[in-house]
Design an enzyme around this catalytic site. Structure first.
Site, mmCIF file in Angstrom:
data_model
loop_
_atom_site.group_PDB
_atom_site.id
_atom_site.type_symbol
_atom_site.label_atom_id
_atom_site.label_comp_id
_atom_site.label_asym_id
_atom_site.label_seq_id
_atom_site.Cartn_x
_atom_site.Cartn_y
_atom_site.Cartn_z
ATOM 1 N N ASP A 200 0.831 -1.205 0.000
ATOM 2 C CA ASP A 200 0.000 0.000 0.000
ATOM 3 C C ASP A 200 0.866 1.256 0.000
ATOM 4 O O ASP A 200 1.899 1.315 0.664
ATOM 5 C CB ASP A 200 -0.879 -0.019 1.266
ATOM 6 C CG ASP A 200 -1.885 1.109 1.298
ATOM 7 O OD1 ASP A 200 -2.681 1.207 0.353
ATOM 8 O OD2 ASP A 200 -1.872 1.893 2.266
ATOM 9 N N GLU A 268 1.446 -0.131 -4.747
ATOM 10 C CA GLU A 268 0.548 0.948 -5.161
ATOM 11 C C GLU A 268 1.385 2.201 -5.374
ATOM 12 O O GLU A 268 1.704 2.912 -4.425
ATOM 13 C CB GLU A 268 -0.528 1.194 -4.095
ATOM 14 C CG GLU A 268 -1.571 2.172 -4.573
ATOM 15 C CD GLU A 268 -2.305 2.883 -3.447
ATOM 16 O OE1 GLU A 268 -3.372 3.447 -3.714
ATOM 17 O OE2 GLU A 268 -1.814 2.894 -2.301
HETATM 18 C C1 GLC Z 1 -4.365 3.198 -0.431
HETATM 19 C C2 GLC Z 1 -5.582 2.317 -0.412
HETATM 20 C C3 GLC Z 1 -6.741 3.128 0.094
HETATM 21 C C4 GLC Z 1 -6.426 3.611 1.485
HETATM 22 C C5 GLC Z 1 -5.111 4.378 1.512
HETATM 23 C C6 GLC Z 1 -4.631 4.639 2.893
HETATM 24 O O1 GLC Z 1 -4.497 4.256 -1.306
HETATM 25 O O2 GLC Z 1 -5.813 1.779 -1.686
HETATM 26 O O3 GLC Z 1 -7.925 2.387 0.100
HETATM 27 O O4 GLC Z 1 -7.446 4.440 1.943
HETATM 28 O O5 GLC Z 1 -4.086 3.649 0.861
HETATM 29 O O6 GLC Z 1 -4.169 3.462 3.494
#
Ligand code: GLC
Ligand code: CA
Length: 543
Positions: A200, A268
């Site tokens: 993440d 991500e």
């Molecule tokens: C990422 C996740 C999202 C979350 C954020 C904070 O962007 O995909 O859903 O709110 O991280 O952890």
């Protein structure tokens, strides 16, 4: 299942335990429920699951606020339930990726409770604590979710940093003890048998060590597809992606690789500058196995833009690197709602025929739409959560059958989020009985990809038939050739195609036949043509 590049052939499905199947009538999905539904996923053709966070959490941000990294939230089951789930998935040749939320914890995590307890607590430096600027936050950085990225802790008189909610304090990745503790988390889940991780906010955890202010953005500066006006009032130069972020990912990958078990990582990396985005593979391909590729999601939805986006991504991949494609996830508006009517089928065709691992979002295979969530049922704290475009609306329970509870939970139980409005027809049972349904189209598409080396790993080349209304491309290996032709127009269209055999249509499950010279497509119809007649294999004579 040993194969270091298994993920190149994989079809990955994102699923939330919370939203998939409730086995004990409390309105919340759980591991036993998910385990029971594995045969459905197997029949669909899915070969890997990515699970959203299932750890103990106050659920301020749907579990992305973790209070214990090495346990299961009891509402979803026990660690034994998790192990049974992984074993059952592996028995069906389905791999499992779990979520590593490494940038931040919950403010209820014992590490943070200690850290905030006093300025000289041994864990003080595990988070980012700073003095304010004359009563104001230490600098002008903003939280992705709105407001300042800093909150004052009255008890100790210092500010702590949070890239997201104030209940999600940022970890300090420049503290070696914290790094070790996080690598232990990786080891813990590797020991449970997982096949890799979705990391993440992978570009967020290293920020400018001098913590300089971000410059204000020009008025017309806006991210491609999402309205985040406040956040986008600054150019984000200093508050993500400092070069030492790459070292952190190398450390991670080393631990993952040390298991010698072909585990993979996908980060991500929400960046749209292609060279910068591609840098997360690492100079020796020694960082993330892949940064998540959101470029298709950000592209304008027309053939020339999509073609340009696809080619640009492929050109920017470092030699030997492999990518992935996605058009929907738990942070975005459901694609059946976001795209023009009927185009959810074209999206599926695109995802499953591009060179790169497709990532599907649960329920998109049914054509599930964005659901309007009444304010008193909203869960997501992100600003626009009461509108139909909030993230809750894309996280409603999986729709299995007609009727109350939709097969997700017991009929008289209220599910944790409301069911979708059209759940009586948009569901697995109903669509299974209709050969022309979105679900049966997905099933055919997944089977074709899984059976076609050209679609999985062949070269990509735009076909000359591509124009303003048509996206056409070829995927080829020595032995096999596939041509994909997609009509984006609302009118039927005749497209010049030398030769091929229709093996798939987004609209007509029975469409087949040999094509020479041109093919006629219905309004927003897409097809796959094979160079080989169906049923034949082997090398083809040279053209
Ligand atoms: C990422 C996740 C999202 C979350 C954020 C904070 O962007 O995909 O859903 O709110 O991280 O952890
Ligand atoms: Ca349950």
């Amino acid at each position: 299942m040993s194969d270091p590049f298994w993920y190149k052939d994989a079809i990955i499905y994102e699923v939330h335990v919370r939203g998939f199947a409730d086995s004990n009538a409390d309105g919340i999905g759980d591991f036993p429920g998910l385990t029971e539904k594995l045969p459905y996923l197997h029949d669909l053709g899915v070969t890997c699951l990515w699970l959203l966070p299932f750890y103990p959490s106050p659920l301020r941000d749907d579990g992305y606020d973790i209070a214990d990294y090495t346990a299961i939230n009891p509402i979803y089951g026990t660690l034994d339930d998790f192990r049974r789930f992984v074993d059952a998935a592996h028995a069906l040749q389905i791999r499992v990726l779990t979520e590593l939320v490494i940038n931040h914890t919950s403010d209820q995590h014992p590490w943070f409770l200690e850290s905030r307890s006093s300025r000289d607590n041994p864990k003080r430096d595990w988070y980012v604590w700073r003095e304010g600027r004359e009563g104001d936050p230490p600098n002008n950085w903003l939280s992705v979710f709105g407001g300042a990225a800093w909150s004052l802790d009255y008890n100790t008189g210092q500010w702590y940093r949070h890239t997201y909610l104030r209940e999600q304090p940022d970890l300090n990745w420049r503290n070696p003890e914290l790094v070790e503790a996080m690598l232990d988390v990786v080891r813990f889940w590797m020991d449970q048998g997982v096949d890799g991780f979705r990391v993440d906010a992978a570009h967020q955890m290293m920020k400018d060590p001098e913590e300089r202010d971000n410059p204000p953005a020009p008025d017309d500066y806006q991210r491609p597809w999402k309205d985040m006006a406040e956040y986008d009032s600054f150019i984000h130069i200093y508050d993500y992606g400092h070069p030492d972020v790459h070292e952190a990912h190398r450390r991670f990958q080393e631990v993952v690789d040390s298991y010698g078990r072909d585990a993979m990582t996908i980060g991500e990396v929400h960046l749209f500058d292609l060279p910068e985005w591609a840098s997360y593979y690492g100079p020796e391909l020694d960082e993330l196995s892949m940064p998540f590729n959101f470029h298709l999601m950000a592209s304008d939805w027309d053939p020339p833009s999509l073609r340009a986006t696809i080619e640009a991504v492929l050109w920017h991949l470092p030699p030997g690197a492999w990518t992935n494609w996605t058009l929907g996830n738990h942070d975005e508006i459901r694609l059946a709602t976001r795209l023009p009517k009927g185009h959810e089928r074209l999206a599926a065709l695109l995802l499953l025929t591009l060179p790169g691992t497709p990532f599907l979002y649960y329920g998109d295979e049914l054509g599930m739409e964005q659901t309007l969530i009444p304010a008193d049922r909203a869960r997501d704290p992100w600003g626009f959560n009461v509108s139909s475009l909030g993230r809750d609306g894309a996280r409603t329970p999986m729709q299995w059958a007609p009727g109350p509870g939709s097969g997700f939970t017991t009929p008289w139980v209220t599910p944790w989020l409301p069911l979708g409005e059209r759940s009586d027809t948009v569901n697995v049972e109903h669509e299974s009985g209709d050969p022309g349904s979105v679900l049966n189209m997905y099933r055919r598409l997944l089977a074709i990809r899984l059976g076609s080396p050209a679609l999985r790993q062949g070269t990509f080349m735009a076909d000359p038939a591509s124009d303003e209304q048509t996206l056409a491309y070829r995927r080829e290996t020595d032995d096999e050739g596939m041509t994909v032709v997609i009509n984006f127009a609302d009118v039927s269209n005749r497209v010049a195609i030398e030769h091929g055999f229709v093996v798939f249509s987004t609209l007509d499950p029975n469409r087949e036949g040999e094509v020479t010279g041109s093919i006629s497509l219905e309004p927003h119809e897409g097809v796959i043509l094979s160079r080989l007649a169906p049923g034949t294999t082997g090398k083809q004579p040279p053209d």
